[in-house]
Write a protein that holds these residues in place. Structure first.
Motif, PDB file in Angstrom:
ATOM      1  N   ARG A  80     -10.520   8.427   9.502  1.00 31.55           N
ATOM      2  CA  ARG A  80     -10.882   7.579   8.403  1.00 31.55           C
ATOM      3  C   ARG A  80      -9.991   6.249   8.185  1.00 31.55           C
ATOM      4  O   ARG A  80      -9.236   6.236   9.003  1.00 31.55           O
ATOM      5  N   SER A  81     -10.207   5.568   7.247  1.00 34.93           N
ATOM      6  CA  SER A  81      -9.173   4.353   7.155  1.00 34.93           C
ATOM      7  C   SER A  81      -8.769   4.250   5.747  1.00 34.93           C
ATOM      8  O   SER A  81      -8.945   3.491   4.984  1.00 34.93           O
ATOM      9  N   PRO A  82      -7.857   5.109   5.294  1.00 34.07           N
ATOM     10  CA  PRO A  82      -7.128   4.942   4.150  1.00 34.07           C
ATOM     11  C   PRO A  82      -6.389   3.816   4.175  1.00 34.07           C
ATOM     12  O   PRO A  82      -5.824   3.271   4.875  1.00 34.07           O
ATOM     13  N   THR A  83      -6.497   3.289   2.824  1.00 37.01           N
ATOM     14  CA  THR A  83      -5.717   2.059   2.373  1.00 37.01           C
ATOM     15  C   THR A  83      -4.112   2.255   2.563  1.00 37.01           C
ATOM     16  O   THR A  83      -3.449   1.335   2.900  1.00 37.01           O
ATOM     17  N   HIS A  84      -3.841   3.407   1.965  1.00 38.94           N
ATOM     18  CA  HIS A  84      -2.295   3.481   1.983  1.00 38.94           C
ATOM     19  C   HIS A  84      -1.733   4.389   3.177  1.00 38.94           C
ATOM     20  O   HIS A  84      -2.502   5.300   3.712  1.00 38.94           O
ATOM     21  N   ALA A  85      -0.497   4.233   3.534  1.00 36.59           N
ATOM     22  CA  ALA A  85       0.085   4.797   4.724  1.00 36.59           C
ATOM     23  C   ALA A  85       1.488   4.895   4.450  1.00 36.59           C
ATOM     24  O   ALA A  85       2.220   4.371   3.751  1.00 36.59           O
ATOM     25  N   ILE A 123      -4.053   9.361   2.188  1.00 31.21           N
ATOM     26  CA  ILE A 123      -3.056   8.716   2.564  1.00 31.21           C
ATOM     27  C   ILE A 123      -2.771   8.979   4.111  1.00 31.21           C
ATOM     28  O   ILE A 123      -2.792  10.041   4.623  1.00 31.21           O
ATOM     29  N   ASP A 124      -2.617   7.817   4.855  1.00 28.72           N
ATOM     30  CA  ASP A 124      -2.543   7.733   6.172  1.00 28.72           C
ATOM     31  C   ASP A 124      -1.120   8.287   6.633  1.00 28.72           C
ATOM     32  O   ASP A 124      -0.180   7.466   6.332  1.00 28.72           O
ATOM     33  N   VAL A 125      -1.001   9.205   7.191  1.00 26.83           N
ATOM     34  CA  VAL A 125       0.410   9.859   7.520  1.00 26.83           C
ATOM     35  C   VAL A 125       0.963   9.682   8.794  1.00 26.83           C
ATOM     36  O   VAL A 125       0.201  10.458   9.820  1.00 26.83           O
ATOM     37  N   TRP A 126       1.919   8.911   9.001  1.00 23.74           N
ATOM     38  CA  TRP A 126       2.618   8.845  10.450  1.00 23.74           C
ATOM     39  C   TRP A 126       3.860   9.450  10.365  1.00 23.74           C
ATOM     40  O   TRP A 126       4.514   9.644   9.511  1.00 23.74           O
ATOM     41  N   GLY A 127       4.458   9.541  11.751  1.00 25.94           N
ATOM     42  CA  GLY A 127       5.970  10.050  11.647  1.00 25.94           C
ATOM     43  C   GLY A 127       6.497   9.835  13.125  1.00 25.94           C
ATOM     44  O   GLY A 127       5.568   9.251  14.195  1.00 25.94           O
ATOM     45  N   VAL A 128       7.684   9.773  13.506  1.00 28.71           N
ATOM     46  CA  VAL A 128       8.236   9.747  14.786  1.00 28.71           C
ATOM     47  C   VAL A 128       9.392  10.526  14.929  1.00 28.71           C
ATOM     48  O   VAL A 128      10.243  10.815  14.082  1.00 28.71           O
ATOM     49  N   ASP A 129       9.504  11.234  16.193  1.00 27.09           N
ATOM     50  CA  ASP A 129      10.449  12.281  16.365  1.00 27.09           C
ATOM     51  C   ASP A 129      11.721  11.449  17.017  1.00 27.09           C
ATOM     52  O   ASP A 129      11.403  10.507  17.835  1.00 27.09           O
ATOM     53  N   ARG A 172      -2.656  -7.889   8.338  1.00 30.95           N
ATOM     54  CA  ARG A 172      -1.594  -7.229   8.752  1.00 30.95           C
ATOM     55  C   ARG A 172      -0.669  -7.232   7.712  1.00 30.95           C
ATOM     56  O   ARG A 172       0.270  -6.254   7.531  1.00 30.95           O
ATOM     57  N   ALA A 173      -0.522  -8.130   6.629  1.00 37.75           N
ATOM     58  CA  ALA A 173       0.242  -7.860   5.447  1.00 37.75           C
ATOM     59  C   ALA A 173       0.086  -6.782   4.793  1.00 37.75           C
ATOM     60  O   ALA A 173       0.917  -6.142   4.434  1.00 37.75           O
ATOM     61  N   SER A 174      -1.184  -6.535   4.436  1.00 35.86           N
ATOM     62  CA  SER A 174      -1.546  -5.282   3.498  1.00 35.86           C
ATOM     63  C   SER A 174      -1.528  -4.131   3.989  1.00 35.86           C
ATOM     64  O   SER A 174      -1.486  -3.052   3.763  1.00 35.86           O
ATOM     65  N   SER A 175      -1.449  -3.927   5.658  1.00 35.48           N
ATOM     66  CA  SER A 175      -1.582  -2.980   6.539  1.00 35.48           C
ATOM     67  C   SER A 175       0.102  -2.456   6.619  1.00 35.48           C
ATOM     68  O   SER A 175       0.375  -1.394   7.446  1.00 35.48           O
ATOM     69  N   ARG A 176       0.969  -3.178   6.022  1.00 35.26           N
ATOM     70  CA  ARG A 176       2.433  -2.628   5.964  1.00 35.26           C
ATOM     71  C   ARG A 176       2.502  -1.174   5.630  1.00 35.26           C
ATOM     72  O   ARG A 176       1.539  -0.775   4.923  1.00 35.26           O
TER      73      ARG A 176
END
Length: 421
Positions: A80-85, A123-129, A172-176
């Motif tokens: 899906r394409s959540p607005t918030h991340a 909420i689009d959740v990302w992470g980095v190890d 891209r500004a809103s996708s920060r």
């Protein structure tokens, strides 16, 4: 070639791979070892899935930026394409999965996990190890000594660039993305945004401090002493601050809880796990009564049980720890707390800030750092059960991630703030 440039080349591989996605609905590994790009997909709960991307950024054994995404799907391999991340950074003796998606850990935990909770709320959740999480117990750690704060900030930049480029939308500004971090991950999040914060729209720190208040000079002195001891060990060639201590505590508490502990004399394996979690300040006094898990104490101050988090979930957290950890990172993070070496300044931070603390851990001691930023949008929330006279029993550091009531007391306020930013 710069790592940022490489991240966009990897994006082409991502787009190509997903143009005709595999029809598997469980784990799908497209390359092993991941050179230069690999992706794995696995089901979490409902329509929430976990993706893992391994991006090779160099020739050394562990020169890989491992990026995670937890997101709802509208179809297999179609998010899906959540607005918030948000991009989440894990803490010590952990990785993204064991901190934020513990049901996928090894051993698996029954704790539902912050990342699936947020994903279920669009909420689009990302992470980095961090790179020290990658090698196995007998893996190649010849590059462990290079794994310091500067390298980690560079890896965060690669992960954020990849996440932003992968997320749909032309603006891209809103996708920060909000950058969040737990424990030392929170300290790194502060450092990244203070150093410029490229790609970051806001900052969420989960139970950590960066600047130590003047009235808590003893905590700064401890950090300085730890940093000096660590520097001496580095000079002698030590690079691995290994996690065998945590792994052994967790594994034995699960396999032989009533057997005598080989770690803490006079304790059973279960008792050793309880003591380490409920009386953590005896070994790591980041605050005077700092503890990983809220304890139930008897009249003699002994830990008889855990108040907030299930013992099985806590033992899984410990037992699933990565075997290795970078001593250089530990030293450099202590040096930030010590304040005696050049470092990014909190006054450089102008984006909105949310601080989520645990009263029995960093808690109120983390509030001072929030007063040092230049942002005019600062929100703080410290989870507490009791008054100051019972801080030794109050909500602990790991309880923010594993407690039964964490969704209500900690995750809901964070989610509400993210959805408003």
């Amino acid at each position: 070639m710069s790592r940022l440039g490489l991240s966009f080349i990897v994006l082409v591989a991502w787009t190509s791979a997903f143009a005709s996605p595999p029809q598997h609905t469980e784990v799908e590994s497209l390359a092993s070892p991941p050179t230069p790009f690999a992706v794995l997909r696995e089901h979490v709960v409902g329509d929430v899935h976990h993706y893992r991307f391994d991006i090779r950024v160099g020739s050394t054994p562990n020169a890989i930026v491992r990026v995670h995404r937890v997101v709802r799907e509208r179809a297999p391999w179609r998010s899906r394409s959540p607005t918030h991340a948000i991009m989440l950074l894990h803490g010590d003796f952990a990785n993204f999965v064991t901190n934020f998606v513990p049901t996928l850990g090894n051993p698996a935990s029954s704790a539902p996990g912050l990342a699936p909770y947020l994903a279920a709320r669009d909420i689009d959740v990302w992470g980095v190890d961090r790179r020290w999480t990658l090698p196995s117990a007998n893996g190649d750690i010849s590059d462990l000594g290079e794994m310091g704060v500067d390298q980690e900030l560079g890896d965060i930049a690669v992960a954020l660039a990849f996440a932003r480029a992968t997320r749909p939308g032309d603006d891209r500004a809103s996708s920060r993305i909000v950058l969040g971090g737990f424990s030392h991950g929170g300290e790194l999040a502060y450092a990244y945004v203070a150093a410029g914060g490229r790609h970051v729209s806001a900052l969420a720190v989960l139970d950590a401090y960066y600047d130590i208040a003047p009235e808590h000079a003893e905590l700064r002195e401890l950090a300085c002493a730890n940093a000096a001891a660590g520097r001496e060990a580095l000079a002698q060639g030590v690079t691995d601050s290994d996690n065998s201590f945590f792994i052994e505590l967790g594994t034995l508490a699960r396999s032989a809880p009533q057997a005598p502990s080989p770690v803490f004399s006079g304790y059973t394996n279960r008792g050793a796990l309880l003591a380490m979690n409920g009386l953590t300040y005896l070994l790591a006094p980041y605050t005077p009564l700092y503890h990983l898990s809220a304890p139930i104490l008897d009249a003699g101050g002994n830990v008889t049980a855990l108040r907030e988090s299930a013992e099985d979930d806590v033992s899984a957290w410990f037992a699933s720890a990565p075997p290795h950890q970078s001593l250089r990172e530990t030293v450099e993070l202590d040096e930030i707390w010590c304040g005696q070496t050049p470092r990014p300044e909190l006054a450089n931070i102008r984006v909105p800030l949310f601080y989520l603390g645990a009263a029995g851990a960093f808690g109120d001691y983390g509030l001072y750092s929030t007063t040092r930023v230049s942002s005019t949008d600062v929100t703080t929330h410290v989870v507490r059960r009791f008054g100051p006279e019972r801080v030794a029993e109050d909500f602990g550091h790991g309880d923010l991630l594993y407690a039964a009531d964490a969704p209500t007391l900690a995750w809901q306020p964070l989610a509400a703030w993210l959805l408003s930013h």
